[in-house]
Design an enzyme around this catalytic site. Structure first.
Site, mmCIF file in Angstrom:
data_model
loop_
_atom_site.group_PDB
_atom_site.id
_atom_site.type_symbol
_atom_site.label_atom_id
_atom_site.label_comp_id
_atom_site.label_asym_id
_atom_site.label_seq_id
_atom_site.Cartn_x
_atom_site.Cartn_y
_atom_site.Cartn_z
ATOM 1 C CD GLU A 56 -4.785 -25.669 -4.353
ATOM 2 O OE1 GLU A 56 -4.675 -26.828 -4.775
ATOM 3 O OE2 GLU A 56 -4.867 -25.388 -3.132
ATOM 4 C CB CYS A 88 -8.502 -26.578 -4.692
ATOM 5 S SG CYS A 88 -8.202 -26.149 -2.964
ATOM 6 C CD1 TRP A 174 20.854 -28.670 30.467
ATOM 7 C CD2 TRP A 174 19.581 -29.824 29.075
ATOM 8 N NE1 TRP A 174 19.562 -28.322 30.741
ATOM 9 C CE2 TRP A 174 18.754 -29.023 29.900
ATOM 10 C CE3 TRP A 174 18.984 -30.638 28.120
ATOM 11 C CZ2 TRP A 174 17.361 -29.028 29.794
ATOM 12 C CZ3 TRP A 174 17.607 -30.636 28.016
ATOM 13 C CH2 TRP A 174 16.816 -29.839 28.843
ATOM 14 C CG ASP A 204 15.160 -38.490 32.072
ATOM 15 O OD1 ASP A 204 15.932 -38.774 33.003
ATOM 16 O OD2 ASP A 204 15.349 -38.833 30.882
#
Length: 372
Positions: A56, A88, A174, A204
């Site tokens: 705003e 605001c 992958w 991993d």
């Protein structure tokens, strides 16, 4: 309140602006604002980063004197409290805005209707409810955290057409193609935290970070607005290797544990890793409570079938994002979830499919547990 076609058009523009903050505003909500006077847009703004001006105030600054007598279309009710920035509502009143249309009320208890009420008390025409569903979709994590004290949780998985996530040997790189992997990077970039288990780290050695450049993310105007999400590892006995890749990369890392080598914990902490000991064990709902207490809005779980299954059975998952690749890995390969106790058809976990779309050569399926 009946809204006009022009109202819809300007609010749609405010929502479009708010989306530019998808990757940058955390932990604040994504908010856009459009100021209109005499049928002309005179100012626009969107919240970029916590601590910087709200949408705003940016729109008001862009409009200057033309803000007087204008209508403000804002995707979230204007704040009326002092936080990192001034309210605001004060800015809108000082600018002389005559009407404010909010897409939705602010779920923050500090606001929650008070902002619109304050404006109305000062003679501003204040309405809300225009394109509310679209506005809510911008901030699922902020809304859920404010309403329930927990973050919005997505669980991302990749599988073959026959529902497998890794070969019997453990090989999984992958499963999906490059386009799907880039899509996952964007999911990470919008998340407040990426969560995995120690099993995935040991198997991993993942990075768990965002590897896109600022130019790849709409709204990230410079490196100043680029942020890495929290990388959170659930590691009850502190088995993580001190040489793990994710420990050496930029961005905050948090290890949640319940016991383990105190000397190792001290070394990790000295290296800038945040450790949190949860003495009662790594109960997943309590983990989510902990993350919400750190202003974590959106969590992305990237893990193997054990943690993914436990999260599903614990009822903490709001959304499943499953990437399906067009190949077969065979019956000996690892399955998508580890879900003990599902012995009868009546035990099945029902899902609602919300979206299916191609991502490169793969498909992305978005689903939610039934009843969510």
């Amino acid at each position: 309140m009946k809204f006009s076609a022009a109202d819809h058009r300007y609010m749609a523009r405010a929502i479009q602006l708010a989306r530019l903050g998808l990757y940058t505003t955390d932990p604040n909500p994504r908010v856009g604002c459009v100021l209109v006077r005499d049928g002309e847009i005179v100012g626009e703004g969107w919240h970029r980063k916590a601590g910087e001006p709200h949408a705003e105030r940016l729109a008001i600054a862009a409009a200057g004197e033309k803000a007087r007598g204008a209508t403000a279309y804002v995707t979230l009710e204007p704040c009326c409290h002092h936080g990192r920035t001034p309210p605001c509502t004060e800015g809108l009143l000082e600018a002389g805005v005559r009407r404010v249309v909010a897409a939705m009320e602010d779920p923050n208890p500090l606001v929650a209707g008070k902002g619109l009420a304050q404006l109305a008390e000062q003679g501003v025409e204040a309405d809300w409810g225009l394109l509310q569903e679209e506005a809510e979709a911008l901030n699922p994590g902020f809304i859920k955290r404010m309403q329930t004290g927990r973050p919005w949780v997505r669980c991302k998985l990749a599988m073959s057409l026959d529902g497998r996530t890794a070969m019997a040997s453990g090989e999984s790189v992958w499963i999906t193609g490059e386009d799907a992997r880039r899509d996952v990077q964007r999911l990470r970039a919008r998340s407040s935290a990426v969560v995995t288990g120690i099993g995935t780290v040991l198997a991993d050695d993942p990075s768990m970070n965002v590897r896109l450049s600022p130019e790849d993310l709409p709204g990230v105007e410079s490196a100043n607005y680029f942020r890495q999400p929290w990388r959170v590892v659930l590691d009850s006995s502190l088995r993580i290797p001190e040489t793990a890749k994710l420990l050496s990369l930029d961005g905050p890392v948090c290890i949640l544990h319940s016991h383990g080598d105190k000397a190792k914990a001290a070394r990790l902490a000295q290296g800038g890793i945040h450790l949190e000991c949860m003495a009662d064990g790594l109960d997943l709902p309590l983990v989510m409570d902990f993350l919400a207490g750190r202003e974590i809005n959106e969590v992305l779980i990237e893990a193997g079938p054990t943690l993914a299954g436990a999260a599903l059975q614990a009822g903490i998952i709001d959304e499943l994002i499953i990437y399906m690749a067009p190949h077969l890995m065979g019956h000996q390969a690892r399955g998508l979830f580890h879900l003990p106790g599902l012995d009868r058809m009546a035990d099945r976990i029902e899902l609602n499919i919300q979206d299916i779309r191609p991502v490169g050569k793969d498909y992305r399926i978005t689903a939610a547990p039934a009843g969510e």
